[in-house]
Write a protein that holds these residues in place. Structure first.
Motif, mmCIF file in Angstrom:
data_model
loop_
_atom_site.group_PDB
_atom_site.id
_atom_site.type_symbol
_atom_site.label_atom_id
_atom_site.label_comp_id
_atom_site.label_asym_id
_atom_site.label_seq_id
_atom_site.Cartn_x
_atom_site.Cartn_y
_atom_site.Cartn_z
ATOM 1 N N TRP A 101 17.493 -26.692 -6.809
ATOM 2 C CA TRP A 101 16.611 -27.728 -7.348
ATOM 3 C C TRP A 101 17.095 -28.278 -8.691
ATOM 4 O O TRP A 101 16.324 -28.743 -9.488
ATOM 5 N N ASP B 131 15.208 -34.327 -7.213
ATOM 6 C CA ASP B 131 14.496 -33.348 -6.393
ATOM 7 C C ASP B 131 13.311 -32.761 -7.142
ATOM 8 O O ASP B 131 12.234 -32.527 -6.565
ATOM 9 N N ALA C 139 9.407 -32.925 -6.113
ATOM 10 C CA ALA C 139 8.524 -31.757 -6.042
ATOM 11 C C ALA C 139 7.255 -31.980 -6.847
ATOM 12 O O ALA C 139 6.157 -31.584 -6.426
ATOM 13 N N ASP D 64 5.064 -34.485 -4.857
ATOM 14 C CA ASP D 64 4.490 -33.848 -3.672
ATOM 15 C C ASP D 64 3.417 -32.830 -4.061
ATOM 16 O O ASP D 64 2.369 -32.720 -3.396
ATOM 17 N N MET E 132 5.066 -26.173 -4.576
ATOM 18 C CA MET E 132 5.898 -27.236 -5.140
ATOM 19 C C MET E 132 6.080 -27.057 -6.644
ATOM 20 O O MET E 132 7.194 -27.169 -7.173
ATOM 21 N N ARG F 221 8.492 -24.304 -7.583
ATOM 22 C CA ARG F 221 9.904 -24.633 -7.490
ATOM 23 C C ARG F 221 10.418 -25.188 -8.828
ATOM 24 O O ARG F 221 11.551 -24.905 -9.235
#
Length: 395
Positions: A6, A11, A15, A18, A34, A37
């Motif tokens: 990540w 990205d 995340a 999302d 999410m 991460r």
């Protein structure tokens, strides 16, 4: 070597988007995954930790929620959103003291500068919550202390202490503008019952008022209370110098009786017999009728010394007249004497549209002072006045 999955900023942003969407749609577990991460990548912001906290709240994990909020506030201690959520978290578990601390922080930060308009409703809610808890706290304290006699005669000083503790009043200290005598109690309004000799003064109120009314028939009898001092620089910070709105008629002035005025007010002279007047040759006592004209306001100020008390015998008091000494405001009551420390900030006003307010003023020694201390104070101030060879004029 562990592969970084990540590291790409795009990205991480995906995340975040999302996770935020999942949180809005009630999918707290997915949102948390999410956000995790991003935190696992080591690049979280305060907003990400707030997202983690909100996901944990939705999952009913208060401990993890607060841990995430602590991480958010470690990155941004002034984050109003994180502070507000922290307050709500503690409120939800009944920790009123902690909740109040966070709501209070929100309100104070909002007062320091511009706030995002989107957060203004939360700031208003923080203020309401703080007030609600303040009321609950006060009710709790008074409920406990009432059982110990808070409202009884022995609770007078404790009631003041509680008001200070609750922030309902402010602390005002003795700050005389010239001479401070150490270790005297800091008392705004003295207890009337501690001065039984005032009974004689009050008993003379009607006779004194009749003499006052005769004096008032002569317009030139009263002179502005604040006069320019000859041979001294004069600064009029309060706008009172030479102002007839606050005027005086002296029976004693600068420690000496004013014969022609005393002859017009024999009841005042008799009433002063036995009164522990603050006697310092060339300075005190002062005994006078103090007149406030309609609409007059004496701004906040401090008196000459804390070694004396000021006494008022109200003689003519229309409505809308009062005096504040320190944290407490009181109206005058005709014929009822009051005693206060004028070295503590005080102000007075006559807001009646067309009637005068007149009180008899005289100064007395603080009763805590011994005879030797009174003599030393007098000797000190006389020595001050003697320096340079010029006589003292006024306070």
């Amino acid at each position: 070597m562990t592969e970084i999955l990540w590291a790409d900023p795009a990205d991480l942003q995906a995340a975040w988007r999302d996770g935020a969407r999942a949180l809005r749609e009630g999918r707290a577990g997915e949102a948390l995954a999410m956000f995790r991460r991003i935190t696992d990548e080591g690049q979280p912001t305060a907003a990400v930790w707030i997202g983690v906290a909100m996901a944990h709240r939705a999952l009913d994990d208060r401990s993890a929620e607060r841990a995430a909020l602590e991480r958010a506030l470690a990155l941004d201690p002034r984050n109003i959103h994180a502070l507000m959520i922290s307050g709500d978290s503690h409120a939800a578990t009944g920790d009123a003291k902690a909740a109040t601390a966070f709501y209070d922080a929100v309100v104070k930060l909002a007062a320091m500068g511009p706030v995002d308009p989107a957060l203004q409703p939360e700031v208003a809610r923080a203020a309401r919550m703080r007030e609600r808890y303040a009321q609950d706290y006060e009710a709790h304290l008074r409920g406990v202390l009432d059982a110990h006699g808070l409202d009884g005669p022995e609770g007078r000083r404790m009631r003041r202490a509680v008001d200070l503790l609750l922030g309902k009043t402010s602390l005002y200290l003795q700050q005389p503008k010239y001479f401070y005598f150490p270790e005297l109690p800091n008392i705004e309004w003295a207890e009337r019952g501690d001065f039984p000799w005032l009974d004689r003064v009050e008993a003379a109120a009607d006779d004194i008022r009749r003499e006052l009314l005769q004096v008032l028939e002569e317009d030139a009898a009263f002179q502005p209370y604040v006069q320019a001092a000859e041979g001294r620089p004069n600064f009029d910070n309060l706008g009172l110098m030479g102002n007839p709105e606050w005027s005086a008629f002296y029976i004693w002035k600068d420690g000496a009786i004013v014969p022609e005025n005393a002859a017009r007010c024999p009841s005042v002279v008799r009433a002063m017999e036995g009164v522990p007047l603050c006697t310092i040759p060339g300075r005190t006592p002062s005994v006078l009728f103090s007149l406030l004209r309609p609409g007059a306001h004496i701004p906040p100020h401090h008196g000459f010394t804390n070694a004396r008390y000021i006494c008022h015998l109200p003689l003519i008091v229309p409505g809308n007249c009062a005096m504040r000494v320190g944290s407490e405001t009181r109206p005058w009551v005709e014929g009822k004497a009051c005693v206060f420390d004028d070295s503590i900030e005080h102000e007075a006003w006559n807001r009646h549209p067309d009637q005068l307010r007149v009180v008899l003023i005289f100064d007395i020694w603080r009763p805590e002072l011994s005879a030797a201390e009174r003599e030393l104070i007098g000797a000190t101030l006389q020595a001050v006045d003697a320096f340079g060879g010029a006589p003292h004029t006024g306070d």
